[in-house]
Design an enzyme around this catalytic site. Structure first.
Site, PDB file in Angstrom:
ATOM      1  N   ASN A   4      -3.222 115.053  23.701  1.00  0.00           N
ATOM      2  CA  ASN A   4      -3.423 114.702  22.352  1.00  0.00           C
ATOM      3  C   ASN A   4      -3.112 113.294  22.089  1.00  0.00           C
ATOM      4  O   ASN A   4      -2.772 112.447  23.196  1.00  0.00           O
ATOM      5  CB  ASN A   4      -2.326 115.807  21.305  1.00  0.00           C
ATOM      6  CG  ASN A   4      -0.854 115.657  21.735  1.00  0.00           C
ATOM      7  OD1 ASN A   4      -0.465 114.665  22.351  1.00  0.00           O
ATOM      8  ND2 ASN A   4      -0.138 116.641  21.197  1.00  0.00           N
ATOM      9  N   LEU A  40      -7.397 114.595  18.345  1.00  0.00           N
ATOM     10  CA  LEU A  40      -6.851 113.881  17.283  1.00  0.00           C
ATOM     11  C   LEU A  40      -6.654 114.555  16.176  1.00  0.00           C
ATOM     12  O   LEU A  40      -6.828 114.203  14.924  1.00  0.00           O
ATOM     13  CB  LEU A  40      -7.873 112.733  16.959  1.00  0.00           C
ATOM     14  CG  LEU A  40      -8.219 112.048  18.222  1.00  0.00           C
ATOM     15  CD1 LEU A  40      -9.608 110.931  18.065  1.00  0.00           C
ATOM     16  CD2 LEU A  40      -7.125 111.041  18.520  1.00  0.00           C
ATOM     17  N   GLY A  63      -3.870 123.354  19.491  1.00  0.00           N
ATOM     18  CA  GLY A  63      -4.425 122.475  20.633  1.00  0.00           C
ATOM     19  C   GLY A  63      -4.426 123.416  21.996  1.00  0.00           C
ATOM     20  O   GLY A  63      -5.302 123.305  22.801  1.00  0.00           O
ATOM     21  N   ASP A  64      -3.544 124.607  21.921  1.00  0.00           N
ATOM     22  CA  ASP A  64      -3.830 125.681  23.109  1.00  0.00           C
ATOM     23  C   ASP A  64      -5.399 126.399  22.970  1.00  0.00           C
ATOM     24  O   ASP A  64      -5.969 126.659  24.088  1.00  0.00           O
ATOM     25  CB  ASP A  64      -2.592 126.788  23.097  1.00  0.00           C
ATOM     26  CG  ASP A  64      -1.061 125.909  23.355  1.00  0.00           C
ATOM     27  OD1 ASP A  64      -1.319 124.869  24.096  1.00  0.00           O
ATOM     28  OD2 ASP A  64      -0.371 126.421  23.090  1.00  0.00           O
TER      29      ASP A  64
HETATM   30  P1  ATP Z   1      -0.582 121.719  18.505  1.00  0.00           P
HETATM   31  O1  ATP Z   1       0.619 121.252  19.367  1.00  0.00           O
HETATM   32  O2  ATP Z   1      -0.615 121.660  17.017  1.00  0.00           O
HETATM   33  O3  ATP Z   1      -1.258 123.116  18.876  1.00  0.00           O
HETATM   34  P2  ATP Z   1      -2.006 119.143  19.751  1.00  0.00           P
HETATM   35  O4  ATP Z   1      -1.121 118.289  19.117  1.00  0.00           O
HETATM   36  O5  ATP Z   1      -1.848 119.550  20.880  1.00  0.00           O
HETATM   37  O6  ATP Z   1      -1.761 120.550  18.536  1.00  0.00           O
HETATM   38  P3  ATP Z   1      -4.273 118.331  18.161  1.00  0.00           P
HETATM   39  O7  ATP Z   1      -5.241 117.230  18.383  1.00  0.00           O
HETATM   40  O8  ATP Z   1      -3.390 118.446  16.949  1.00  0.00           O
HETATM   41  O9  ATP Z   1      -3.548 118.964  19.247  1.00  0.00           O
HETATM   42  O10 ATP Z   1      -5.457 119.578  17.763  1.00  0.00           O
HETATM   43  C1  ATP Z   1      -6.302 120.129  18.717  1.00  0.00           C
HETATM   44  C2  ATP Z   1      -7.590 120.603  18.197  1.00  0.00           C
HETATM   45  O11 ATP Z   1      -7.650 121.478  17.011  1.00  0.00           O
HETATM   46  C3  ATP Z   1      -8.148 119.453  17.311  1.00  0.00           C
HETATM   47  O12 ATP Z   1      -8.996 118.321  18.308  1.00  0.00           O
HETATM   48  C4  ATP Z   1      -9.154 120.041  16.599  1.00  0.00           C
HETATM   49  O13 ATP Z   1     -10.343 120.540  17.217  1.00  0.00           O
HETATM   50  C5  ATP Z   1      -8.325 121.264  16.094  1.00  0.00           C
HETATM   51  N1  ATP Z   1      -7.644 120.696  14.815  1.00  0.00           N
HETATM   52  C6  ATP Z   1      -6.408 120.466  14.730  1.00  0.00           C
HETATM   53  N2  ATP Z   1      -5.999 120.187  13.397  1.00  0.00           N
HETATM   54  C7  ATP Z   1      -7.183 120.434  12.787  1.00  0.00           C
HETATM   55  C8  ATP Z   1      -7.444 120.352  11.222  1.00  0.00           C
HETATM   56  N3  ATP Z   1      -6.579 119.826  10.294  1.00  0.00           N
HETATM   57  N4  ATP Z   1      -8.696 120.540  11.142  1.00  0.00           N
HETATM   58  C9  ATP Z   1      -9.667 121.046  11.682  1.00  0.00           C
HETATM   59  N5  ATP Z   1      -9.355 121.343  13.022  1.00  0.00           N
HETATM   60  C10 ATP Z   1      -8.070 120.813  13.505  1.00  0.00           C
END
Ligand code: ATP
Length: 334
Positions: A199, A239, A275-276
């Site tokens: 991320n 993102l 993310g998972d």
């Molecule tokens: P987390 O720790 O919250 O599980 P992360 O920080 O590892 O997540 P993010 O980049 O926030 O990962 O999100 C992973 C994916 O989830 C994004 O690339 C997207 O596909 C989906 N996603 C996250 N937030 C949204 C949103 N607001 N709307 C649609 N899809 C989302």
């Protein structure tokens, strides 16, 4: 390579979440009546394993029928042998269709727990994480050798992660790593690494670039180039609601820039486990492509990311962690 159903192994953490919702955070020495208490199963390893299992099986009702599963999914990790949490955790994973025979039940150890207090008014949480058995995963090769894909995170000891990653690379197993929680990694981790999924904050920490340069508006090609030049074949930077940036070694060599794939526009309820879910879905796409790659069809990273974006967009529309991870039919219907 395995000639029948592809096999994904997930080597990672298994934690039980103990969640208390309180009207406010109690002061030192104070006893406060809480509003509710719930338990849940988590850990990045287990969450990603559940995502792999659900996203390669049509629905909950057919989860344990091996004929309807598109991928065999194995969890590798450790839990306590005699504590109250281990048995129900494994039963829940099995009900999702996971093979848990490689999860060690360690004598004298406790299953990892996260003690979480959520202050109702602000939604702010305070988390105390006790890794327990996760920190005692044996420091030895844990793969059988017939896997197609190995999925790794960093909630188990780095020594175990590095050793098994090396083993997988030598055996031609595709490695997908989601280096979270991020710590600086030695360069040889990146050499010959198939898929790196990070991320924004992980991309900043691992590349050494300032966090303010890792945004959906920035050109992320130089960030991806840092990893590609160290040997990564596919770099994926998630993102959040803005979607995903990716770059491949092949495109980088031809001086092409990376691509931004927007996320689905949905009503967000809770982003936990987004993310998972993304990582698990992407790993399923990698595993399913392996047979066709053996006959010369290249890996279609755009389709893999589209599938993962669709699955993760379903997760953010539901409350909870593992409860929010969709089954394959939900992605197909979305
Ligand atoms: P987390 O720790 O919250 O599980 P992360 O920080 O590892 O997540 P993010 O980049 O926030 O990962 O999100 C992973 C994916 O989830 C994004 O690339 C997207 O596909 C989906 N996603 C996250 N937030 C949204 C949103 N607001 N709307 C649609 N899809 C989302």
């Amino acid at each position: 390579m395995n000639t029948s159903k592809p096999i994904i192994a997930i080597l990672g953490s298994l934690n039980v979440d103990l969640v208390t919702r309180t009207p406010r955070i109690p002061a030192a020495g104070e006893t406060l009546e809480a509003l509710s208490f719930n338990t849940g199963h988590g850990g990045k390893g287990a969450n990603q394993a559940v995502a792999c299992a659900r996203l390669s099986r049509p629905s909950k009702s057919s989860a344990t029928s091996s004929s309807s599963a598109q991928v065999d999914v194995r969890m590798i990790g450790a839990i306590g042998k005699d504590d109250a949490f281990g048995g129900p955790f494994l039963a829940a994973l099995e009900a999702d269709g996971l093979d848990v025979t490689r999860v060690r039940r360690l004598e004298g150890q406790k299953t990892g727990v996260a003690v979480i207090t959520v202050e109702e008014r602000t939604g702010e949480n305070r988390i105390m994480f006790v890794p327990g058995a996760n920190h005692s995963v044996p420091r030895e090769p844990l793969l059988d050798g017939d896997e197609d894909v190995l999925v790794l995170q960093l909630e188990t000891p780095l020594e175990v992660v590095f050793l098994n990653m090396q083993h997988a690379k030598e055996k031609g197993v595709d490695v997908v790593i989601n280096p979270a929680p991020a710590v600086p990694l030695p360069d040889d981790v990146y050499a010959g690494l198939d898929h790196l999924i990070v991320n924004e904050s992980e991309a900043a920490l691992l590349s050494g670039k300032p966090a303010e340069e890792i945004t959906p508006e920035s050109d992320l090609s130089p960030v991806a180039a840092e990893f590609i030049e160290k040997g990564v074949k596919n770099v994926i930077i998630t993102l959040g609601g803005a979607g995903v940036f990716y770059q491949t070694a092949a495109r980088h060599e031809q001086s092409q820039s990376g691509s931004l794939i927007p996320a689905k526009k949905v009503k967000v309820v809770d982003t936990t486990a987004a993310g998972d879910t993304f990582v698990g879905a992407y790993a399923v796409a990698v595993a399913k492509s392996k047979a066709s790659r053996a006959t010369g069809t290249p890996f279609d990273i755009d389709s893999a990311i589209a599938f993962a974006n669709k699955a993760a967009a379903l997760t953010v529309q539901k409350n909870g962690a593992q409860d929010a991870i969709p089954w394959l039919h939900e992605v197909d219907d979305a």
